[in-house]
Design a protein around this motif. Structure first.
Motif, short mmCIF file in Angstrom:
data_model
loop_
_atom_site.label_atom_id
_atom_site.label_comp_id
_atom_site.label_asym_id
_atom_site.label_seq_id
_atom_site.Cartn_x
_atom_site.Cartn_y
_atom_site.Cartn_z
N ALA A 174 0.79 -1.55 -0.22
CA ALA A 174 0.03 0.18 -0.11
C ALA A 174 0.98 1.23 0.52
CB ALA A 174 -0.90 0.50 1.29
N ALA A 175 0.96 2.04 -0.89
CA ALA A 175 1.18 3.41 -1.13
C ALA A 175 0.79 4.26 -0.59
CB ALA A 175 1.30 3.91 -2.36
N SER A 176 1.18 5.28 -0.25
CA SER A 176 0.16 6.08 1.50
C SER A 176 0.75 7.68 0.80
CB SER A 176 0.21 6.17 1.98
OG SER A 176 1.69 6.11 2.89
N GLY A 177 0.63 8.83 1.13
CA GLY A 177 1.44 10.21 1.08
C GLY A 177 0.74 11.08 -0.52
N SER A 178 1.42 11.90 -0.51
CA SER A 178 0.82 13.07 -1.97
C SER A 178 1.02 12.74 -2.85
CB SER A 178 0.77 14.81 -1.57
OG SER A 178 1.09 14.84 -0.22
N ILE A 179 0.05 11.85 -3.47
CA ILE A 179 0.60 11.12 -4.82
C ILE A 179 -0.59 11.10 -5.35
CG2 ILE A 179 0.46 8.61 -5.82
CD1 ILE A 179 1.05 7.40 -3.08
N PHE A 180 -0.22 12.10 -6.67
CA PHE A 180 -1.66 12.41 -7.93
C PHE A 180 -1.38 10.76 -8.59
CE2 PHE A 180 -2.76 14.63 -11.52
CZ PHE A 180 -2.62 13.93 -12.48
N SER A 181 -0.77 10.10 -9.05
CA SER A 181 -0.47 8.91 -10.08
C SER A 181 0.09 7.90 -10.42
CB SER A 181 -1.26 9.03 -11.58
OG SER A 181 0.15 9.48 -12.46
N ILE A 182 0.27 7.00 -9.80
CA ILE A 182 1.10 6.04 -9.52
C ILE A 182 0.96 4.72 -11.05
CG2 ILE A 182 1.87 3.84 -8.59
CD1 ILE A 182 0.68 4.43 -6.13
N ASN A 183 2.07 5.42 -12.52
CA ASN A 183 2.17 4.84 -13.20
C ASN A 183 2.20 3.59 -13.50
OD1 ASN A 183 1.57 7.23 -13.97
ND2 ASN A 183 3.80 7.17 -15.29
N ALA A 184 3.47 2.70 -12.93
CA ALA A 184 3.12 1.05 -12.76
C ALA A 184 3.97 0.54 -11.19
CB ALA A 184 4.51 0.85 -13.73
N MET A 185 3.29 -0.57 -10.56
CA MET A 185 3.68 -1.17 -9.47
C MET A 185 4.32 -2.26 -10.23
SD MET A 185 0.62 -0.03 -7.10
CE MET A 185 1.71 -0.35 -6.25
#
Length: 121
Positions: free
Chosen positions: A23-34
């Motif tokens: 799980a990613a947290s923080g001020s994220i606009f988008s995640i392109n790939a994981m």
């Protein structure tokens, strides 16, 4: 500040299953790939599986047919379902995410702290 937190590792017998979560947290606009990577003692870190924002997946040959990567974009999360585990799957598994902080920013790679997976009888 962005954090990636993995969970779900542990000890399992050969042939067993585990499901890893990231799980990613923080001020994220988008995640392109994981993606998921792993590192066994004495070895380099290697790719296990990746998934893009539109669900295109890629797997290492050694895990094809046994592991399945998935993601939940609404939760900024990725998962790795691992079936038919083998002793050679033993490693520390790391989550990776390529993160954008705005629609004009480049992507930045972030890593989790790792979770141990041990396959042994």
């Amino acid at each position: 500040q962005v954090q990636l937190v993995e969970s779900g590792g542990g000890l399992v017998q050969p042939g067993g299953s585990l499901r890893l979560s990231c799980a990613a947290s923080g001020s994220i606009f988008s995640i392109n790939a994981m993606g998921w990577y792993r590192q066994a003692p004495g070895n380099q870190r290697e790719l296990v599986a990746t998934i893009t924002s539109d669900d295109n997946t890629n797997y290492a040959d050694s895990v094809k047919g046994r592991f399945t990567i998935s993601r939940d974009n609404a939760k900024n999360a990725a998962y790795l379902q691992m079936n038919s585990l083998k002793p050679e799957d033993t490693a520390v598994y790391y989550c990776n995410a390529l993160i954008q902080f705005s629609n004009r920013s480049p992507t930045y790679p972030y890593w989790g702290q790792g979770t141990q997976v041990t396959v042994s009888s």
